[in-house]
Scaffold this active site. Structure first.
Site, PDB file in Angstrom:
ATOM      1  N   ALA A 113       0.822  -1.208   0.000  1.00  0.00           N
ATOM      2  CA  ALA A 113       0.000   0.000   0.000  1.00  0.00           C
ATOM      3  C   ALA A 113       0.860   1.265   0.000  1.00  0.00           C
ATOM      4  CB  ALA A 113      -0.925  -0.017   1.210  1.00  0.00           C
ATOM      5  N   HIS A 114       0.200   2.395  -0.017  1.00  0.00           N
ATOM      6  CA  HIS A 114       0.867   3.696  -0.104  1.00  0.00           C
ATOM      7  C   HIS A 114       1.758   3.971   1.109  1.00  0.00           C
ATOM      8  CE1 HIS A 114      -2.272   5.538   2.559  1.00  0.00           C
ATOM      9  NE2 HIS A 114      -2.962   4.540   2.054  1.00  0.00           N
ATOM     10  N   ASN A 115       2.903   4.593   0.828  1.00  0.00           N
ATOM     11  CA  ASN A 115       3.832   5.048   1.865  1.00  0.00           C
ATOM     12  C   ASN A 115       4.494   3.916   2.652  1.00  0.00           C
ATOM     13  OD1 ASN A 115       1.782   7.537   1.589  1.00  0.00           O
ATOM     14  ND2 ASN A 115       3.784   8.271   2.228  1.00  0.00           N
TER      15      ASN A 115
ATOM     16  N   SER B 278       1.602   2.943   5.092  1.00  0.00           N
ATOM     17  CA  SER B 278       2.572   3.553   6.009  1.00  0.00           C
ATOM     18  C   SER B 278       3.291   2.552   6.905  1.00  0.00           C
ATOM     19  CB  SER B 278       1.899   4.630   6.870  1.00  0.00           C
ATOM     20  OG  SER B 278       1.361   5.637   6.044  1.00  0.00           O
TER      21      SER B 278
END
Lengths: 346, 346, 346
Positions: free
Chosen positions: A241-243, A261
């Site tokens: 996923a993102h980050n 994250s």
């Protein structure tokens, strides 16, 4: 013999790898095969009695054996490290997928993109403005390289890889078919009536010598970067996923799911279908057993297992006791009966 | 400064958003960054002490702070809602992937398809007979739009989306790369010797303002429709089987698996890797914790968790007790010892 | 009426299938629909009271009923096997995706490939040197068929299927969009500093009448073959690792994960999201419940469930007791109190 593979004679193998020949010098072998194969042109290896047993009676062409094992009933060569010799044969047998030099006339390369003259670009590839493709890099058919992507040297993008904009990939990395790098992170805010999209303006940075499996997806950061560091190996159908940040030389087996994250350290090994909640941190040198779920940060190196992931001893103990639950329930009932009977007698 | 982003000065930001300036008026900021970034041209935000701590000493260009927090050791602007201002900056920083106007000369649009003149169709896109593509819709390269598909206005199909025949997509929806809409439902009947395919003649209907993630698959109905209602957000690598209905504004995080003929209500939130058995119904306003398994219908709104999914209090209690199983086992053994000793003494 | 479907009148249906007509002979029906649909041109079926209840009051055009059920409040035909008649109607209603005869001018077929003149090859398909495509086989747009692939007769590769080199597919098999066959197995050896790739030189062999779902990945063998035997049905988003063998007529539902060198017998049924560790063997005629995890070989046919997978009775019992853990804990505490009180009194 396999097309395009020269093959080997048993005698040649023995001489090249300093082995002891037990079989016909001129026996022709065409390909490496798994233990248990009955391919008369195949050569396999065994480093334990279990694998030697699989070879016995199989009719395979030949087998590589270590000094520690007995004799095979097929031709064999005794070498100090069968596994290493076999890996060398695998490397010689490898016929990489081929791609013609230059840019295929049916590729669509934007004039504002830079493609190194030594790169190979397949049919129906799209390379958008501002993208750079490094020396000796191969982009197989149906690849999509978005605006401002930076692809290093000697990268291989197998057929049908999608890079959204601003994705960078370091030297020597490999991305398998169907992988999607740089799609929007999954970020929405509920405004009381509907989910409002949080614009995803970040990017994806892939280090050098990374391998990414088929149909895996790695989302762009909301802002900043989703980072896969050097030497990371990611299997098929994995979600990043993102980050997220994945530390150098970490391995993530198939169907892993890394939430937003999350920071994973170096040299981790995540077995199949491991999942994490978002925002947790995992330190270096952690091994996570299959299907474990990481619900809080892990700060000590070591092996972990379970839902939630526990130090492996505790995780396996819990699993073992779960199997004994029916028995524990019976013992509890028995105690209750005894207690009732005791109280009655008083 | 980021290509194509104008960037902002700290003073401008303070004035535009009614904030209090604590730093150089002319400080140039190029991009929004996550808290903890040390990008000297980045601006981030903090709404809690934890995030302010991440900012302190990071050397980030500037930070947006709410009235409730102390001072930062980098330039900052105090605003009433840092999160809202930051979202506005994200929106300004967004550079959407670009697609040239019109139909790319290397697209294959069937003469019996209708493409609105304001739509944008990328290279190597295939649009089959009877399909309709609405106003201002963008179909990025390698898209496949099957016969009789109906794509509304302002839809975005990122590179390499496949729509089998008869798929409809409502206004403003977004589908990410690698998603497959309308593949056959998984229906077979065992005839005693082999699995005989049940013809899959239905379709897929996607509402307006839906978002569908990378490499997600949504199968066509056996007959009738698989329906994803308005405002639904589906993450990457999700499986939606035939004849499923997902209610308006429901969110399904990555790796969810929704089995055949399941009906999910409105405003559900399914965390990552939630699964269901087939034919169950989930009412409106249900939240399912990560990796929960729904094995029977849920008729009351609320939070659920576990395998099988239980009301969250019960689900978490069960999880907590599982961790205590070794201790419970020890206590049971102790009781057994005491009981044996009691009985002996009698 | 549905485009291209002739539709039926109620009377015709009754006569063709030897049924008893209860409704207007000339009632026009356009399409099969699921029970519960209120489509006035739809026809559905009910084989149990539950489904008849769903039909009652729905306003559907007509329903097929068995002799064992009462009357419907919509037109109906009584037949001996409503399900069989309905399957026949589904087959008649099926409009397969169409592909023009011959090789599309925008396909890239290597002169060293062989394509049967009766095969259909879509736009933007790539077929590499040495590949063979059999009679009446259809390769939809964006397919990639690597070197030396062997595709049998009457195979359907839906849009955007990738076959790496040396993949073979038997007669009558179907592969859905986004599937990747033949990507590298996930094999690396840690040399103390980094993961060194084990060359993956094997291939993938798919039998006849196999179906493979959307976005599924099946890796090539390290050496030898990954084999999917005749009649196997694999759903979407499934991972099949290197050197796996799946026996004839086995079914693997969505999101299954089969690890390296696993051997699965014939006629297995793996429900959704089942996983295995590597190197295990599962015998013929095994049924695995949803999300089960196979951690050791299964040698007896039968139903299994759980983590680890246990004989289903034991697996379900364990699941049931887990739900009772809070109660068991309370009973244990009660016993401890009673024991303490007993000992005090002595």
């Amino acid at each position: 013999m396999e097309k395009g593979i020269p093959g080997w004679t048993l005698g040649d193998l023995a001489r090249r790898f300093g082995g002891e020949l037990h079989g016909p010098d001129t026996l022709q072998l065409a390909r490496p095969v798994p233990a248990g194969s009955s391919d008369p042109e195949g050569i396999t290896f065994a480093e334990s009695q279990k694998y030697l047993d699989a070879v016995m009676g199989s009719g395979v062409g030949a087998v590589l054996l270590p000094p520690s094992l007995g004799e095979a009933d097929v031709p064999f060569v005794r070498v100090s490290s069968p596994r290493q010799v076999f890996a060398a044969l695998l490397a010689e047998a490898l016929r990489p997928m081929s791609l013609a030099p230059g840019i295929h006339p049916l590729a669509a390369v934007d004039p504002g993109a830079f493609v190194d003259p030594s790169a190979r670009i397949g049919a129906y590839v799209v390379i958008e403005r501002g993208a750079r493709v490094g020396a000796e890099t191969q982009v197989f058919p149906h690849g999509y390289i978005g605006e401002d992507c930076q692809i290093g040297a000697r990268v291989v993008l197998f057929p049908r890889v999608t890079l959204y904009r601003d994705v960078s990939i370091g030297e020597g990395s490999v991305v398998h078919s169907g992988a999607v790098l740089g799609a929007d992170g999954f970020g929405f805010v509920w405004d009381g009536k509907r989910h409002v999209k949080v614009p995803q303006v970040g990017s994806v940075r892939i280090g050098a010598n990374v391998e990414i499996g088929a149909n895996t997806s790695i989302d762009r950061a909301t802002c900043g970067e989703t980072v896969i560091h050097d030497g990371v190996k990611i299997d098929n159908l994995v979600q990043i996923a993102h980050n997220v940040s994945v530390g150098a030389n970490t391995v993530i087996a198939a169907m892993g799911g890394i939430s937003g994250s999350v920071t994973i350290g170096e040299r981790n090994v995540l077995a199949g279908n491991v999942a994490t909640v978002d925002h947790v941190t995992i330190c270096d040198d952690v091994v996570l057993g299959g299907r474990s779920a990481v619900v809080s940060s892990i700060t000590e190196p070591g092996e972990y297992f379970g839902t939630p992931a526990l130090p492996i001893g505790e995780g396996l103990r819990q699993l073992a006791i779960m199997r004994k639950l029916p028995e524990l329930q019976r013992r509890l009932q028995e105690l209750e009966r005894e207690m009732a009977s005791l109280k009655e007698k008083r």
